[in-house]
Design an enzyme around this catalytic site. Sequence first.
Site, PDB file in Angstrom:
ATOM      1  CG  ASP A  50      -1.820   1.152   1.345  1.00 45.38           C
ATOM      2  OD1 ASP A  50      -1.962   1.876   0.330  1.00 45.38           O
ATOM      3  OD2 ASP A  50      -2.406   1.358   2.427  1.00 45.38           O
ATOM      4  CG  ASN A  52      -3.278   5.373  -1.162  1.00 47.86           C
ATOM      5  OD1 ASN A  52      -3.316   4.252  -0.639  1.00 47.86           O
ATOM      6  ND2 ASN A  52      -4.221   5.819  -1.967  1.00 47.86           N
ATOM      7  CG  ASP A  54      -6.191   2.868   0.127  1.00 40.47           C
ATOM      8  OD1 ASP A  54      -5.219   2.077   0.203  1.00 40.47           O
ATOM      9  OD2 ASP A  54      -6.818   3.064  -0.935  1.00 40.47           O
ATOM     10  CG  ASP A  58      -1.125   1.952  -3.664  1.00 37.27           C
ATOM     11  OD1 ASP A  58       0.114   1.893  -3.738  1.00 37.27           O
ATOM     12  OD2 ASP A  58      -1.725   2.398  -2.658  1.00 37.27           O
ATOM     13  CG  ASP A 228      -8.728 -14.605 -16.010  1.00 34.40           C
ATOM     14  OD1 ASP A 228      -8.100 -15.002 -15.026  1.00 34.40           O
ATOM     15  OD2 ASP A 228      -9.979 -14.609 -16.078  1.00 34.40           O
ATOM     16  CD  GLU A 282      -6.589 -19.048 -15.130  1.00 31.23           C
ATOM     17  OE1 GLU A 282      -6.686 -19.298 -13.928  1.00 31.23           O
ATOM     18  OE2 GLU A 282      -7.457 -18.400 -15.748  1.00 31.23           O
TER      19      GLU A 282
HETATM   20  C1  GLC Z   1      -8.818 -16.977 -13.287  1.00 30.14           C
HETATM   21  C2  GLC Z   1      -8.207 -16.048 -12.260  1.00 30.14           C
HETATM   22  C3  GLC Z   1      -9.094 -16.058 -11.062  1.00 30.14           C
HETATM   23  C4  GLC Z   1     -10.458 -15.542 -11.460  1.00 30.14           C
HETATM   24  C5  GLC Z   1     -11.023 -16.334 -12.632  1.00 30.14           C
HETATM   25  C6  GLC Z   1     -12.170 -15.611 -13.269  1.00 30.14           C
HETATM   26  O1  GLC Z   1      -8.866 -18.279 -12.837  1.00 30.14           O
HETATM   27  O2  GLC Z   1      -6.888 -16.397 -12.000  1.00 30.14           O
HETATM   28  O3  GLC Z   1      -8.557 -15.315  -9.994  1.00 30.14           O
HETATM   29  O4  GLC Z   1     -11.340 -15.649 -10.389  1.00 30.14           O
HETATM   30  O5  GLC Z   1     -10.078 -16.527 -13.660  1.00 30.14           O
HETATM   31  O6  GLC Z   1     -11.726 -14.496 -13.956  1.00 30.14           O
HETATM   32 CA    CA Z   2      -3.545   2.078  -1.388  1.00 31.24          CA
END
Ligand code: GLC
Ligand code: CA
Length: 578
Positions: A50, A52, A54, A58, A228, A282
């Site tokens: 982090d 900032n 919060d 980031d 993804d 993935e």
């Molecule tokens: C992939 C990501 C996972 C996410 C899923 C849906 O498996 O690594 O974190 O929840 O896709 O986008």
């Molecule tokens: Ca932050």
Amino acid sequence: MKTSRRSFLTLSGAAILLPDQTHAKTPASEPAPWWETAVAYEIYPRSFQDGNGDGIGDFIGMANRVDYLADLGIDAVWVAACFDSPNADNGYDVRDYRKIMPDFGTMDDFDRFLSRATQRGIRVILDMVFNHTSDEHPWFVRSRASRDNPWRDFYHWHDGKNGGPPTNWNAVFGGPAWTLDPATGQYYLHTFAVKQPDVNWENPDLRKELYDILRFWAAKGVSGFRFDAITSIAKPAILSDLPARLANGYHNFADHGERMHFLLRDMNREVFAGTSLYSVGEAYGVDRRQITAMTAASRHELTSAFRFDLVLGNKHKTMPAAARLRAFNASNAFDDTPNVWPLVWLEDHDFPRAVSRYGSRRPEYRQRSAKLLLTMLLSLRGTPYIYQGQEIGMENYPFRSIDDYNDISARNGWHEQVESGKITARAYLADLAQNSRDNARTPMQWDTSPHAGFTTASATPWLAVNPNYKTINAASEKQDKKSVLSYCARMIRIRKTHPRVIHGRYKDVSPESETLYAYERTDRTGTDLIVLNFSDRPAQFFLPRTPASLVISNISDTALPRDTTLHLRPWESLILTL
Ligand code: GLC
Ligand code: CA
């Protein structure tokens, strides 16, 4: 609805091809691509640093930690989902692909991080969530507004069947994979949560939008993309019910055949061809054959892929760690299909911590087993990905109640399985404590100050810090030559100075053992032997000859063996040059 699909079928008649066997080697004159020698590192921005105060990680925080990554020897950083999102699934539900998530800062903050990383020789890989968007993305907002608008076909809209959804498919995060939108009386498909509608890759206008987004980020200077859920982008041409046992889970209703390959080749041709951009998929729910077909250079689809089949799947959960990892490596890291460059990994933001999963349960062996796992990871063929915290040996979190969890998958499962009485709270929580994705998502442990230095003392971190941070943290480990962190940095240096641990021929020399895993890596200049004792007990191993030198050991007083009998202590690992 699916008219766009028909016209592509003729273009993509070819059946799945095995990679081209005739281009087995890059000509000697061409330098090896950077990812063959690189060590990559995944940052989960929400939990890294982090900047900032919060309580949320980031880009300011990330920029401030670039030197830490460079000192460790990291060459590329995969930044997990970081675009504007309502955070139904922590950024994996994107509302605007050209805007940084406000929680993580501004575009200026991103640019500063990118230029800091680039200055220190670290490439940046962005996470493109292209199987679905958020239901708050303007495309979906327009798409759902009426049946006959130009964006309707950007998503998968279908009529119901017999008063219910079009098929019996279930979503990954629970409940049906179809949700009825009362305004237009049709159902939309969502492989994951209700707020993550799947986009329709068969629509050329949609694809053009996605490709433009890639060009936008490439123009900023990122080196590549992680895709993804990429194995879910193609859907079956004909929607039909699945046998009940298969209806759960996205890999069952995606089309992993020629459509998937066609779409990947289309993206490659439109965006990647003629550039040096890197891509990694993935690759959930597909087998080795499909992965080699997706990643062989001669196919022009993806550069590499994360594999999940085999040892990471449920089927293999009961196998001892050494046996699982040996089997996985044989099939993944050492798959010798020409032109395939694998990716090797033990952790990411979706899995529990490797040391808790494959290492010793005994605290006295935690560090040793974390180092042993790094020894293996960094002596495999393929681009290794280290997940934040793995380099300091971070462990699973001691979860107690459902309120300790943030993950949508954990919370939806509680609702569906416990509140409905299907399984007891106790059984559910026991399973979750071991397997939850939140194990990997607790904040990075930087030092011994409050909240482990992840955020300021007065802030509340978005997810609790593991109480073990006073012992396991980067600052203390940096001072300590025997720490997991120091070991990790040494192992990375060894990888870079011993090309044979990357490219050498592989030979498993302990194929029968369930606890001892030993393998050789050989090239023209010699042989390195890697020996890993995955056990709380000592072990013996017989060497083919008296070794010439000790490259590294995870126990500081290990000496070069003087004869051919190796006496290994519990969880000892070493690399010997024979
Ligand atoms: C992939 C990501 C996972 C996410 C899923 C849906 O498996 O690594 O974190 O929840 O896709 O986008
Ligand atoms: Ca932050």
